[in-house]
Design a protein around this motif. Sequence first.
Motif, PDB file in Angstrom:
ATOM      1  N   ASN A   1       0.817  -1.210   0.000  1.00  0.00           N
ATOM      2  CA  ASN A   1       0.000   0.000   0.000  1.00  0.00           C
ATOM      3  C   ASN A   1       0.856   1.267   0.000  1.00  0.00           C
ATOM      4  OD1 ASN A   1      -2.696   1.441   0.485  1.00  0.00           O
ATOM      5  ND2 ASN A   1      -1.414   2.239   2.133  1.00  0.00           N
ATOM      6  N   ILE A   2       0.502   2.200  -0.892  1.00  0.00           N
ATOM      7  CA  ILE A   2       1.116   3.537  -0.853  1.00  0.00           C
ATOM      8  C   ILE A   2       0.041   4.610  -0.736  1.00  0.00           C
ATOM      9  CG2 ILE A   2       3.417   3.259  -1.875  1.00  0.00           C
ATOM     10  CD1 ILE A   2       2.132   3.585  -4.625  1.00  0.00           C
ATOM     11  N   ASN A   3      -1.212   4.187  -0.652  1.00  0.00           N
ATOM     12  CA  ASN A   3      -2.311   5.145  -0.517  1.00  0.00           C
ATOM     13  C   ASN A   3      -2.268   5.772   0.880  1.00  0.00           C
ATOM     14  OD1 ASN A   3      -4.635   6.462  -1.328  1.00  0.00           O
ATOM     15  ND2 ASN A   3      -6.011   4.753  -0.885  1.00  0.00           N
ATOM     16  N   TYR A   4      -2.510   7.057   0.958  1.00  0.00           N
ATOM     17  CA  TYR A   4      -2.598   7.780   2.241  1.00  0.00           C
ATOM     18  C   TYR A   4      -4.018   7.541   2.719  1.00  0.00           C
ATOM     19  CZ  TYR A   4      -2.581  12.429   4.826  1.00  0.00           C
ATOM     20  OH  TYR A   4      -2.674  13.469   5.713  1.00  0.00           O
ATOM     21  N   LEU A   5      -4.181   6.745   3.775  1.00  0.00           N
ATOM     22  CA  LEU A   5      -5.517   6.358   4.227  1.00  0.00           C
ATOM     23  C   LEU A   5      -6.078   7.492   5.074  1.00  0.00           C
ATOM     24  CD1 LEU A   5      -4.676   2.635   5.099  1.00  0.00           C
ATOM     25  CD2 LEU A   5      -5.422   3.598   2.914  1.00  0.00           C
ATOM     26  N   GLY A   6      -6.771   8.383   4.412  1.00  0.00           N
ATOM     27  CA  GLY A   6      -7.189   9.625   5.053  1.00  0.00           C
ATOM     28  C   GLY A   6      -8.436   9.502   5.895  1.00  0.00           C
ATOM     29  N   SER A   7      -9.252   8.472   5.661  1.00  0.00           N
ATOM     30  CA  SER A   7     -10.489   8.350   6.443  1.00  0.00           C
ATOM     31  C   SER A   7     -10.881   6.890   6.597  1.00  0.00           C
ATOM     32  CB  SER A   7     -11.612   9.138   5.768  1.00  0.00           C
ATOM     33  OG  SER A   7     -11.709   8.768   4.426  1.00  0.00           O
ATOM     34  N   GLY A   8     -11.845   6.660   7.480  1.00  0.00           N
ATOM     35  CA  GLY A   8     -12.242   5.285   7.827  1.00  0.00           C
ATOM     36  C   GLY A   8     -11.429   4.834   9.031  1.00  0.00           C
ATOM     37  N   GLU A   9     -11.896   3.788   9.714  1.00  0.00           N
ATOM     38  CA  GLU A   9     -11.219   3.372  10.947  1.00  0.00           C
ATOM     39  C   GLU A   9     -10.388   2.110  10.759  1.00  0.00           C
ATOM     40  OE1 GLU A   9     -11.009   4.586  14.259  1.00  0.00           O
ATOM     41  OE2 GLU A   9     -11.619   6.411  13.200  1.00  0.00           O
ATOM     42  N   TYR A  10     -11.052   1.020  10.380  1.00  0.00           N
ATOM     43  CA  TYR A  10     -10.379  -0.278  10.368  1.00  0.00           C
ATOM     44  C   TYR A  10     -10.339  -0.872   8.968  1.00  0.00           C
ATOM     45  CZ  TYR A  10     -10.827   0.103  15.388  1.00  0.00           C
ATOM     46  OH  TYR A  10     -10.725   0.541  16.674  1.00  0.00           O
TER      47      TYR A  10
END
Length: 351
Positions: free
Chosen positions: A264-273
């Motif tokens: 993964n290289i995506n910046y996980l900006g939202s969501g929890e789990y």
Amino acid sequence: MKGFAMLGLNKVGWIEKDKPAIGPMDAMVKPLAVSPCTSDVHTVWEGAIGDRHNLILGHEAVAEVVEVGALVKDFKPGDKVIIPAITPYWETVECQMGYHQHSGGMLLGWQFSNVRDGVFSEYFQVIQADGNLALLPENVSVEEGVMLSDMVPTGFHGADNAEVAYGETVVVIGIGPVGLMAVAGSNLRGAARIFAVGSREICQNTSKLYGATDLINYKNGDVVTQIKDLTKGKLVDKVIIAGGTLEAFEWALKLVRPAGTISNINYLGSGEYIKLNRIDWGLGMGHIKIIGGLMPGGRKNMEYLSNLLKYGKLDVKPLLTHRLKGLSEIEKGLYLMKDKPRDLIKPVVTM
Ligand code: NDP
Ligand code: ZN
């Protein structure tokens, strides 16, 4: 000096600040070209790293050196330099462990527009200039050079962390500028078949230039089914996630073979789990690796990646769809990155 800043959550605007004072190992530079990033969008409009007040945004630039500290050896005023998005302090334990991205703590190698004023400014300070700057090759334009700040190293990091090898089949989920560079990096590392998942036609067409062999539109039905139809049910070697929602991890786990890698290289900006299906993960015994990484900065990395442009092995010009001119256009550039018109890959602003 003038800078374009995050004023607070969901708020951006122009501010005035004093020019930063530089230390003996640092450089003061003025930007020649900058590019807004989807990461700036996550930071401002998703509050992904928390609130920031009057923090100048931006971390992708080519700049001219205007002043250097007394201990800087290899750079001088007038040099044109590539500014990597990640500019750590190089003497920490994390660096000695091989992860300069986390020098001083989680993600703290990422200084600009995170813990230090960024590059959307008349001037900015680069710490530890000898370790963090690289000269822009003479035959590379400032616009092309900006793609070396973040887009090329991030996409290639996705392919490196996936350890893509000759003949492999790779799925790249998300083919904005970052995913496109993951396609290009996988291609250079020898992948045979590359599935590119996105919906913007311009990104799909560009992915073919970088080596994608199969295009998947996630709006046309279940991604896993679409890919498995094309592989006749066979699982793939590697999945690189460079866009989409947290659901991409569920797709990736259904697509990757035993002992394959999800990078993964995506910046996980939202969501929890993130959900990991126990069966898809081989009941916890499938040797499937899941890794997520922040792009590597550093002079050596910038010099080696810029060699690819210098010697014609990688052409980043197809990424540059929107060219703007003048500091004040940074605002427009950032909103382009936020709104993502269908004809956009990446905007660049020259001064
Ligand atoms: P873009 O928004 O330009 O591209 C995102 C891609 O994901 C597009 O192809 C988009 O498709 C696709 N996508 C959107 N929604 C979905 C969905 N539901 N399912 C599948 N695919 C989807 O982003 P960038 O390329 O600029 O950046 C990608 C990510 O990388 C960002 O999160 C950014 O912050 C991050 N990043 C990470 C860095 C690192 O060091 N790890 C450094 C720099 C950036 P469509 O064609 O429909 O738009
Ligand atoms: Zn960026």
